[in-house]
Scaffold this motif. Sequence first.
Motif, PDB file in Angstrom:
ATOM      1  N   LYS A  55       1.670  -5.170  -7.486  1.00 32.42           N
ATOM      2  CA  LYS A  55       1.514  -4.596  -6.143  1.00 32.42           C
ATOM      3  C   LYS A  55       0.924  -3.190  -6.206  1.00 32.42           C
ATOM      4  O   LYS A  55       0.085  -2.832  -5.374  1.00 32.42           O
ATOM      5  CB  LYS A  55       2.847  -4.605  -5.401  1.00 32.42           C
ATOM      6  CG  LYS A  55       3.290  -6.009  -5.035  1.00 32.42           C
ATOM      7  CD  LYS A  55       4.434  -6.134  -4.061  1.00 32.42           C
ATOM      8  CE  LYS A  55       5.551  -5.187  -4.157  1.00 32.42           C
ATOM      9  NZ  LYS A  55       6.671  -5.490  -3.254  1.00 32.42           N
ATOM     10  N   SER A  56       1.317  -2.402  -7.190  1.00 32.84           N
ATOM     11  CA  SER A  56       0.758  -1.053  -7.289  1.00 32.84           C
ATOM     12  C   SER A  56      -0.731  -1.106  -7.637  1.00 32.84           C
ATOM     13  O   SER A  56      -1.520  -0.305  -7.126  1.00 32.84           O
ATOM     14  CB  SER A  56       1.525  -0.210  -8.312  1.00 32.84           C
ATOM     15  OG  SER A  56       1.274  -0.627  -9.629  1.00 32.84           O
ATOM     16  N   PHE A  57      -1.133  -2.066  -8.468  1.00 34.19           N
ATOM     17  CA  PHE A  57      -2.547  -2.206  -8.799  1.00 34.19           C
ATOM     18  C   PHE A  57      -3.344  -2.755  -7.616  1.00 34.19           C
ATOM     19  O   PHE A  57      -4.508  -2.412  -7.451  1.00 34.19           O
ATOM     20  CB  PHE A  57      -2.741  -3.075 -10.047  1.00 34.19           C
ATOM     21  CG  PHE A  57      -2.708  -2.277 -11.318  1.00 34.19           C
ATOM     22  CD1 PHE A  57      -3.854  -1.691 -11.825  1.00 34.19           C
ATOM     23  CD2 PHE A  57      -1.520  -2.105 -12.008  1.00 34.19           C
ATOM     24  CE1 PHE A  57      -3.829  -0.950 -12.990  1.00 34.19           C
ATOM     25  CE2 PHE A  57      -1.472  -1.361 -13.169  1.00 34.19           C
ATOM     26  CZ  PHE A  57      -2.632  -0.780 -13.665  1.00 34.19           C
ATOM     27  N   VAL A  58      -2.734  -3.604  -6.791  1.00 32.22           N
ATOM     28  CA  VAL A  58      -3.406  -4.069  -5.575  1.00 32.22           C
ATOM     29  C   VAL A  58      -3.733  -2.867  -4.692  1.00 32.22           C
ATOM     30  O   VAL A  58      -4.850  -2.731  -4.180  1.00 32.22           O
ATOM     31  CB  VAL A  58      -2.549  -5.100  -4.804  1.00 32.22           C
ATOM     32  CG1 VAL A  58      -3.098  -5.330  -3.405  1.00 32.22           C
ATOM     33  CG2 VAL A  58      -2.480  -6.410  -5.556  1.00 32.22           C
ATOM     34  N   SER A  59      -2.773  -1.986  -4.534  1.00 30.46           N
ATOM     35  CA  SER A  59      -2.982  -0.786  -3.721  1.00 30.46           C
ATOM     36  C   SER A  59      -4.082   0.097  -4.312  1.00 30.46           C
ATOM     37  O   SER A  59      -4.963   0.566  -3.590  1.00 30.46           O
ATOM     38  CB  SER A  59      -1.664  -0.005  -3.615  1.00 30.46           C
ATOM     39  OG  SER A  59      -1.857   1.174  -2.888  1.00 30.46           O
ATOM     40  N   LEU A  60      -4.053   0.309  -5.622  1.00 27.55           N
ATOM     41  CA  LEU A  60      -5.096   1.108  -6.278  1.00 27.55           C
ATOM     42  C   LEU A  60      -6.473   0.472  -6.094  1.00 27.55           C
ATOM     43  O   LEU A  60      -7.455   1.176  -5.819  1.00 27.55           O
ATOM     44  CB  LEU A  60      -4.802   1.240  -7.775  1.00 27.55           C
ATOM     45  CG  LEU A  60      -3.739   2.212  -8.196  1.00 27.55           C
ATOM     46  CD1 LEU A  60      -3.447   2.068  -9.694  1.00 27.55           C
ATOM     47  CD2 LEU A  60      -4.163   3.634  -7.890  1.00 27.55           C
TER      48      LEU A  60
END
Length: 148
Positions: free
Chosen positions: A99-104
Amino acid sequence: MANNNTCTYRQGALPSCAPLAVPMVAPQQSSQPAYESAEALAKGTLFPGLDLPFMDYVATGAAENTPLAELMALDFVLQELALYLDTHPDDTEAFKTWKSFVSLAEKGRKRYVELYGPVMRQDTVNCNSWVWPEDPWPWDNGGKAGKN
């Protein structure tokens, strides 16, 4: 005429006399990546446990550090994590990382499109005209700076 009991390569991809094969993929043990994004992109995997040389070829180095290469690395990491999560759906830490990489990736793509123009056709949604076929392409010297 060929003997019907003999199975040869000329009988097609899956002749009736072909033996049944059962493929097996070893499950990955950990979601903890050790490679940085650029190195993972160059090696073809985020996870060292899956970094198996093909025909004695060992990828070295890292991808060139450009805005487009950074987007590619983020997309690559997302794909690797998604494949891991397909076989480890209960790994909450890996899901948080995904999820954090999706946001990035979303922020990075938005910023790239603002600076250089669309990377994909869908990125033209906020453009004033259909700029997709215009040169230079995203991979040509920084993309379409200032044209959206």
